[in-house]
Design a protein around this motif. Sequence first.
Motif, PDB file in Angstrom:
ATOM      1  N   GLN A   1      -6.712  -6.900  39.373  1.00 53.69           N
ATOM      2  CA  GLN A   1      -6.218  -6.162  40.539  1.00 53.69           C
ATOM      3  C   GLN A   1      -4.984  -5.388  40.131  1.00 53.69           C
ATOM      4  OE1 GLN A   1      -5.503  -8.448  44.110  1.00 53.69           O
ATOM      5  NE2 GLN A   1      -5.757  -6.595  45.347  1.00 53.69           N
ATOM      6  N   ALA A   2      -5.110  -4.081  40.188  1.00 53.50           N
ATOM      7  CA  ALA A   2      -3.992  -3.204  39.870  1.00 53.50           C
ATOM      8  C   ALA A   2      -3.144  -3.011  41.121  1.00 53.50           C
ATOM      9  CB  ALA A   2      -4.515  -1.865  39.361  1.00 53.50           C
ATOM     10  N   PRO A   3      -1.888  -2.649  40.951  1.00 53.00           N
ATOM     11  CA  PRO A   3      -1.004  -2.441  42.103  1.00 53.00           C
ATOM     12  C   PRO A   3      -1.588  -1.433  43.080  1.00 53.00           C
ATOM     13  CG  PRO A   3       0.272  -2.467  40.091  1.00 53.00           C
ATOM     14  CD  PRO A   3      -1.165  -2.463  39.679  1.00 53.00           C
ATOM     15  N   GLY A   4      -1.681  -1.816  44.334  1.00 51.84           N
ATOM     16  CA  GLY A   4      -2.168  -0.913  45.361  1.00 51.84           C
ATOM     17  C   GLY A   4      -3.664  -0.687  45.370  1.00 51.84           C
ATOM     18  N   LYS A   5      -4.396  -1.447  44.549  1.00 48.80           N
ATOM     19  CA  LYS A   5      -5.848  -1.257  44.480  1.00 48.80           C
ATOM     20  C   LYS A   5      -6.566  -2.565  44.799  1.00 48.80           C
ATOM     21  CE  LYS A   5      -5.848   2.547  41.149  1.00 48.80           C
ATOM     22  NZ  LYS A   5      -6.439   3.061  39.887  1.00 48.80           N
ATOM     23  N   GLN A   6      -7.852  -2.424  45.099  1.00 50.94           N
ATOM     24  CA  GLN A   6      -8.668  -3.605  45.373  1.00 50.94           C
ATOM     25  C   GLN A   6      -9.020  -4.324  44.082  1.00 50.94           C
ATOM     26  OE1 GLN A   6     -12.044  -2.276  47.710  1.00 50.94           O
ATOM     27  NE2 GLN A   6     -10.956  -2.699  49.616  1.00 50.94           N
ATOM     28  N   SER A   7      -9.357  -5.578  44.216  1.00 51.41           N
ATOM     29  CA  SER A   7      -9.774  -6.367  43.074  1.00 51.41           C
ATOM     30  C   SER A   7     -11.063  -5.806  42.486  1.00 51.41           C
ATOM     31  CB  SER A   7      -9.980  -7.823  43.503  1.00 51.41           C
ATOM     32  OG  SER A   7     -10.355  -8.610  42.410  1.00 51.41           O
ATOM     33  N   GLU A   8     -11.148  -5.832  41.164  1.00 51.77           N
ATOM     34  CA  GLU A   8     -12.298  -5.262  40.456  1.00 51.77           C
ATOM     35  C   GLU A   8     -12.876  -6.300  39.506  1.00 51.77           C
ATOM     36  OE1 GLU A   8     -13.207  -1.623  37.244  1.00 51.77           O
ATOM     37  OE2 GLU A   8     -11.158  -2.283  37.630  1.00 51.77           O
TER      38      GLU A   8
ATOM     39  N   SER B   1     -17.833  -3.667  33.751  1.00 49.07           N
ATOM     40  CA  SER B   1     -17.642  -2.492  34.567  1.00 49.07           C
ATOM     41  C   SER B   1     -17.616  -1.280  33.642  1.00 49.07           C
ATOM     42  CB  SER B   1     -16.337  -2.589  35.349  1.00 49.07           C
ATOM     43  OG  SER B   1     -15.228  -2.525  34.478  1.00 49.07           O
ATOM     44  N   GLU B   2     -17.952  -0.134  34.192  1.00 50.92           N
ATOM     45  CA  GLU B   2     -17.976   1.083  33.385  1.00 50.92           C
ATOM     46  C   GLU B   2     -16.600   1.395  32.813  1.00 50.92           C
ATOM     47  OE1 GLU B   2     -21.819   1.507  33.200  1.00 50.92           O
ATOM     48  OE2 GLU B   2     -20.462   3.018  32.339  1.00 50.92           O
ATOM     49  N   SER B   3     -15.574   1.007  33.519  1.00 47.15           N
ATOM     50  CA  SER B   3     -14.218   1.351  33.092  1.00 47.15           C
ATOM     51  C   SER B   3     -13.781   0.593  31.827  1.00 47.15           C
ATOM     52  CB  SER B   3     -13.228   1.064  34.221  1.00 47.15           C
ATOM     53  OG  SER B   3     -13.264  -0.307  34.586  1.00 47.15           O
ATOM     54  N   VAL B   4     -14.453  -0.521  31.506  1.00 49.62           N
ATOM     55  CA  VAL B   4     -14.039  -1.301  30.337  1.00 49.62           C
ATOM     56  C   VAL B   4     -15.159  -1.447  29.307  1.00 49.62           C
ATOM     57  CG1 VAL B   4     -12.474  -2.614  31.804  1.00 49.62           C
ATOM     58  CG2 VAL B   4     -14.709  -3.586  31.218  1.00 49.62           C
TER      59      VAL B   4
ATOM     60  N   MET C   1     -12.841 -19.766  28.143  1.00 49.65           N
ATOM     61  CA  MET C   1     -13.411 -18.442  28.317  1.00 49.65           C
ATOM     62  C   MET C   1     -12.353 -17.439  27.877  1.00 49.65           C
ATOM     63  SD  MET C   1     -14.980 -16.595  31.714  1.00 49.65           S
ATOM     64  CE  MET C   1     -13.473 -16.557  32.675  1.00 49.65           C
ATOM     65  N   TYR C   2     -12.815 -16.324  27.313  1.00 46.90           N
ATOM     66  CA  TYR C   2     -11.895 -15.336  26.780  1.00 46.90           C
ATOM     67  C   TYR C   2     -12.254 -13.944  27.258  1.00 46.90           C
ATOM     68  CZ  TYR C   2     -11.212 -19.212  23.535  1.00 46.90           C
ATOM     69  OH  TYR C   2     -10.978 -20.454  22.987  1.00 46.90           O
ATOM     70  N   LEU C   3     -11.244 -13.080  27.261  1.00 44.46           N
ATOM     71  CA  LEU C   3     -11.480 -11.661  27.466  1.00 44.46           C
ATOM     72  C   LEU C   3     -10.703 -10.928  26.375  1.00 44.46           C
ATOM     73  CD1 LEU C   3     -12.841  -9.524  29.272  1.00 44.46           C
ATOM     74  CD2 LEU C   3     -10.637  -9.296  30.462  1.00 44.46           C
ATOM     75  N   GLN C   4     -11.433 -10.406  25.404  1.00 43.66           N
ATOM     76  CA  GLN C   4     -10.834  -9.612  24.345  1.00 43.66           C
ATOM     77  C   GLN C   4     -10.747  -8.180  24.836  1.00 43.66           C
ATOM     78  OE1 GLN C   4      -9.575 -10.478  21.263  1.00 43.66           O
ATOM     79  NE2 GLN C   4      -8.956  -8.333  21.072  1.00 43.66           N
ATOM     80  N   MET C   5      -9.553  -7.648  24.863  1.00 43.01           N
ATOM     81  CA  MET C   5      -9.331  -6.299  25.376  1.00 43.01           C
ATOM     82  C   MET C   5      -8.807  -5.422  24.243  1.00 43.01           C
ATOM     83  SD  MET C   5      -7.629  -7.233  29.072  1.00 43.01           S
ATOM     84  CE  MET C   5      -6.150  -7.930  28.351  1.00 43.01           C
ATOM     85  N   ASP C   6      -9.572  -4.437  23.872  1.00 40.38           N
ATOM     86  CA  ASP C   6      -9.195  -3.510  22.806  1.00 40.38           C
ATOM     87  C   ASP C   6      -8.991  -2.117  23.376  1.00 40.38           C
ATOM     88  OD1 ASP C   6     -11.650  -5.200  20.801  1.00 40.38           O
ATOM     89  OD2 ASP C   6      -9.488  -5.522  20.804  1.00 40.38           O
ATOM     90  N   SER C   7      -8.314  -1.299  22.605  1.00 38.86           N
ATOM     91  CA  SER C   7      -8.067   0.094  23.001  1.00 38.86           C
ATOM     92  C   SER C   7      -7.528   0.172  24.425  1.00 38.86           C
ATOM     93  CB  SER C   7      -9.359   0.924  22.866  1.00 38.86           C
ATOM     94  OG  SER C   7      -9.850   0.872  21.556  1.00 38.86           O
ATOM     95  N   LEU C   8      -6.533  -0.618  24.699  1.00 43.57           N
ATOM     96  CA  LEU C   8      -6.005  -0.701  26.055  1.00 43.57           C
ATOM     97  C   LEU C   8      -5.396   0.616  26.497  1.00 43.57           C
ATOM     98  CD1 LEU C   8      -4.605  -4.301  25.874  1.00 43.57           C
ATOM     99  CD2 LEU C   8      -6.174  -3.461  27.638  1.00 43.57           C
ATOM    100  N   LYS C   9      -5.554   0.886  27.790  1.00 44.06           N
ATOM    101  CA  LYS C   9      -5.052   2.114  28.398  1.00 44.06           C
ATOM    102  C   LYS C   9      -4.072   1.755  29.514  1.00 44.06           C
ATOM    103  CE  LYS C   9      -9.619   4.257  27.798  1.00 44.06           C
ATOM    104  NZ  LYS C   9     -10.754   4.914  28.498  1.00 44.06           N
ATOM    105  N   PRO C  10      -3.211   2.668  29.891  1.00 49.34           N
ATOM    106  CA  PRO C  10      -2.285   2.380  30.998  1.00 49.34           C
ATOM    107  C   PRO C  10      -3.021   1.976  32.276  1.00 49.34           C
ATOM    108  CG  PRO C  10      -1.540   4.295  29.805  1.00 49.34           C
ATOM    109  CD  PRO C  10      -2.887   3.935  29.233  1.00 49.34           C
ATOM    110  N   GLU C  11      -4.203   2.533  32.488  1.00 51.18           N
ATOM    111  CA  GLU C  11      -4.955   2.180  33.707  1.00 51.18           C
ATOM    112  C   GLU C  11      -5.540   0.777  33.662  1.00 51.18           C
ATOM    113  OE1 GLU C  11      -5.297   4.929  31.800  1.00 51.18           O
ATOM    114  OE2 GLU C  11      -7.412   5.535  31.627  1.00 51.18           O
TER     115      GLU C  11
END
Length: 123
Positions: free
Chosen positions: A39-46, A60-63, A78-88
């Motif tokens: 959940q990003a600031p001001g946005k709904q949970s995704e 999701s398409e965004s990741v 459980m893990y979430l590997q996050m690469d090529s991170l973006k400000p969004e």
Amino acid sequence: QVQLVESGGGWVQPGDSLRLSCAAVGRNFMFSSREWYRQAPGKQSELVASLIGRINTNYSESVKGRFTISADDARNMMYLQMDSLKPEDTAVYSCHIKGKFFDGRSWNLFDSWGQGTRVTVSS
């Protein structure tokens, strides 16, 4: 209920990688679905990633192509590997697990959430 403990959030620069962890506290689990939400600031949970059973994943398409969900059943992790991170990608990330646990007498369903861990991507 089953307690989930998250770790791994923090501040990184764009393009960096980060791995989030979610530990299910206890034993004698069977997991039916494991998910990561944000959940990003001001946005709904995704819903960003899900693991159904042991091998079926959805993103999701965004990741898609940048994030990878995985699990270590022997360690109830459980893990979430996050690469090529973006400000969004900046958000509070939470793990969500459904399944059942054996309490010594019977199997019981559970539906648990982690406490959330903040990820900030900024230069």
